[in-house]
Design an enzyme around this catalytic site. Structure first.
Site, short mmCIF file in Angstrom:
data_model
loop_
_atom_site.label_atom_id
_atom_site.label_comp_id
_atom_site.label_asym_id
_atom_site.label_seq_id
_atom_site.Cartn_x
_atom_site.Cartn_y
_atom_site.Cartn_z
N LYS A 159 0.88 -1.17 0.00
CA LYS A 159 0.00 0.00 0.00
C LYS A 159 0.92 1.22 0.00
CE LYS A 159 -3.96 1.87 2.56
NZ LYS A 159 -4.95 2.05 1.50
N1 PPE Z 1 -8.17 -1.17 -2.32
C1 PPE Z 1 -7.59 0.05 -2.31
C2 PPE Z 1 -6.99 0.58 -3.56
C3 PPE Z 1 -7.59 0.79 -1.13
O1 PPE Z 1 -7.01 1.98 -1.11
C4 PPE Z 1 -8.20 0.26 0.03
C5 PPE Z 1 -8.21 1.05 1.32
C6 PPE Z 1 -8.79 -1.01 -0.03
C7 PPE Z 1 -8.74 -1.71 -1.22
C8 PPE Z 1 -9.42 -1.68 1.18
O2 PPE Z 1 -8.42 -2.06 2.10
P1 PPE Z 1 -8.70 -2.15 3.67
O3 PPE Z 1 -8.86 -0.73 4.15
O4 PPE Z 1 -7.50 -2.81 4.21
O5 PPE Z 1 -9.94 -2.93 3.86
N2 PPE Z 1 -8.24 2.44 1.16
C9 PPE Z 1 -7.86 3.30 2.25
C10 PPE Z 1 -7.59 4.72 1.79
C11 PPE Z 1 -8.74 5.47 1.27
C12 PPE Z 1 -8.38 6.92 0.99
O6 PPE Z 1 -9.13 7.59 0.26
O7 PPE Z 1 -7.38 7.42 1.51
C13 PPE Z 1 -8.87 3.23 3.39
O8 PPE Z 1 -10.00 2.78 3.20
O9 PPE Z 1 -8.50 3.64 4.48
#
Ligand code: PPE
Length: 308
Positions: A159
């Site tokens: 990430k």
């Molecule tokens: N895909 C992406 C591309 C992504 O950024 C997130 C989280 C997820 C899937 C889901 O991952 P998880 O949070 O571990 O369930 N995105 C983060 C950032 C959003 C933002 O705008 O900044 C979040 O949800 O915190």
């Protein structure tokens, strides 16, 4: 979304005033996207604020760092403590938590290895990611013309800050087109994920989500939803999906820390299912929010209480 300011930010081992948490304009991470970060939430519970899956988020942050040869100058134990300290210092009951580690000031040029690694953890109140309404009514989404980057360009197991440029292209295209969110396909035309969320479909009572190998982040909410759904008796499978699988699904929803569980009511101007949150999505939301609030003892391990 505007940030709601609070008092303190944890930065490189100290709690500093919100407006003093600054970096130099020649920081490596600003120029080359050399940072890794997390999005975490803390929820209000009867025993005070509790952080949802703190361990898993920090593990992923260390993994992201290791992919980019970025050794974090703090241990996991120290970052757990720092997270609790910054929540307490700002007297938050519930909040969004944003830890970030990035290559700082001192070196220029693409090679980051001699640049320092700075670490910060900020918290602030953050409501529903795609709007309060979307949690019930569902979001309107569009398949993006921008593709999810390939595993051998920017690995989705990390990430990393720079990886979000692709999400930015997709999100802006969607919003300017009048939609709430974008869904990115990979280069083979498989559904990968939203600009900041994983995706699930409900197909005749079975939950289907793409495998992470398509280029989706291994979402922590995704894992939690798989566990919750399995415990509720649903079959959950990881399988490739194409865009028409979304059009024809009974229900479609996003998962993510910020988005939590957000139903999708339209894809490419086609109504999905009943046109608002479906029953399976509702059942999963109920199970999810019960667990985040500490109301379901089966998932007690998923919470780290700030005041323990
Ligand atoms: N895909 C992406 C591309 C992504 O950024 C997130 C989280 C997820 C899937 C889901 O991952 P998880 O949070 O571990 O369930 N995105 C983060 C950032 C959003 C933002 O705008 O900044 C979040 O949800 O915190």
């Amino acid at each position: 979304m505007p940030i709601t300011e609070v008092d303190k930010i944890w930065m490189n081992g100290e709690l500093v005033d919100w407006h003093e948490a600054k970096v130099h304009v020649l920081s490596h991470g600003l120029h080359y996207g050399s940072g890794v970060f997390e999005g975490i939430r803390a929820y209000a519970t009867a025993r005070g604020p509790a952080v949802w899956h703190l361990d898993a988020h920090l593990d992923r942050m260390f993994a992201s760092g290791s992919i980019y040869h970025m050794e974090l100058p703090y241990s996991k134990t120290e970052l757990i403590q720092a997270t609790k300290d910054v929540i307490r210092a700002n007297a938050m009951d519930s909040c969004y938590i944003r830890p970030i580690a990035f290559r700082g000031y001192g070196e220029m040029g693409v090679n980051p290895l001699a640049a320092p690694v700075d670490v910060a953890i900020a918290v602030w109140p953050w409501g529903a990611y795609l709007g309060e309404d979307a949690l019930e009514q569902g979001a309107r989404v569009k398949i993006s013309s921008w593709k999810r980057h390939d595993q051998n360009s920017l690995p989705s197991a990390a990430k990393a800050t720079g990886g979000y440029l692709g999400s930015i292209l997709a999100k802006v295209e969607a919003v300017k087109g009048g939609y709430d969110e974008a869904i990115l396909l990979n280069h083979e035309g498989r559904i990968a994920e939203g600009s900041g969320e994983n995706i699930f479909v409900v197909d005749r009572g079975t939950l289907v989500t793409p495998p992470t190998s398509v280029g989706a982040l291994a979402g922590i909410t995704r894992n939690a939803v798989i566990a919750l759904a399995t415990d509720l008796g649903y079959e959950v499978i990881e399988r490739d999906l194409v865009r028409t699988d979304l059009y024809l699904a009974d229900e479609v929803f996003f998962t993510g820390t910020a988005a939590e569980i957000t139903p999708i009511r339209e894809v490419d101007d086609r109504t999905i299912g009943v046109g608002h949150r479906g029953p399976v999505t509702k059942e999963l939301q109920d199970a999810f929010f019960a667990a985040t609030k500490g109301d379901d003892p089966r998932y007690a391990d998923w919470l780290t209480y700030v005041d323990d």
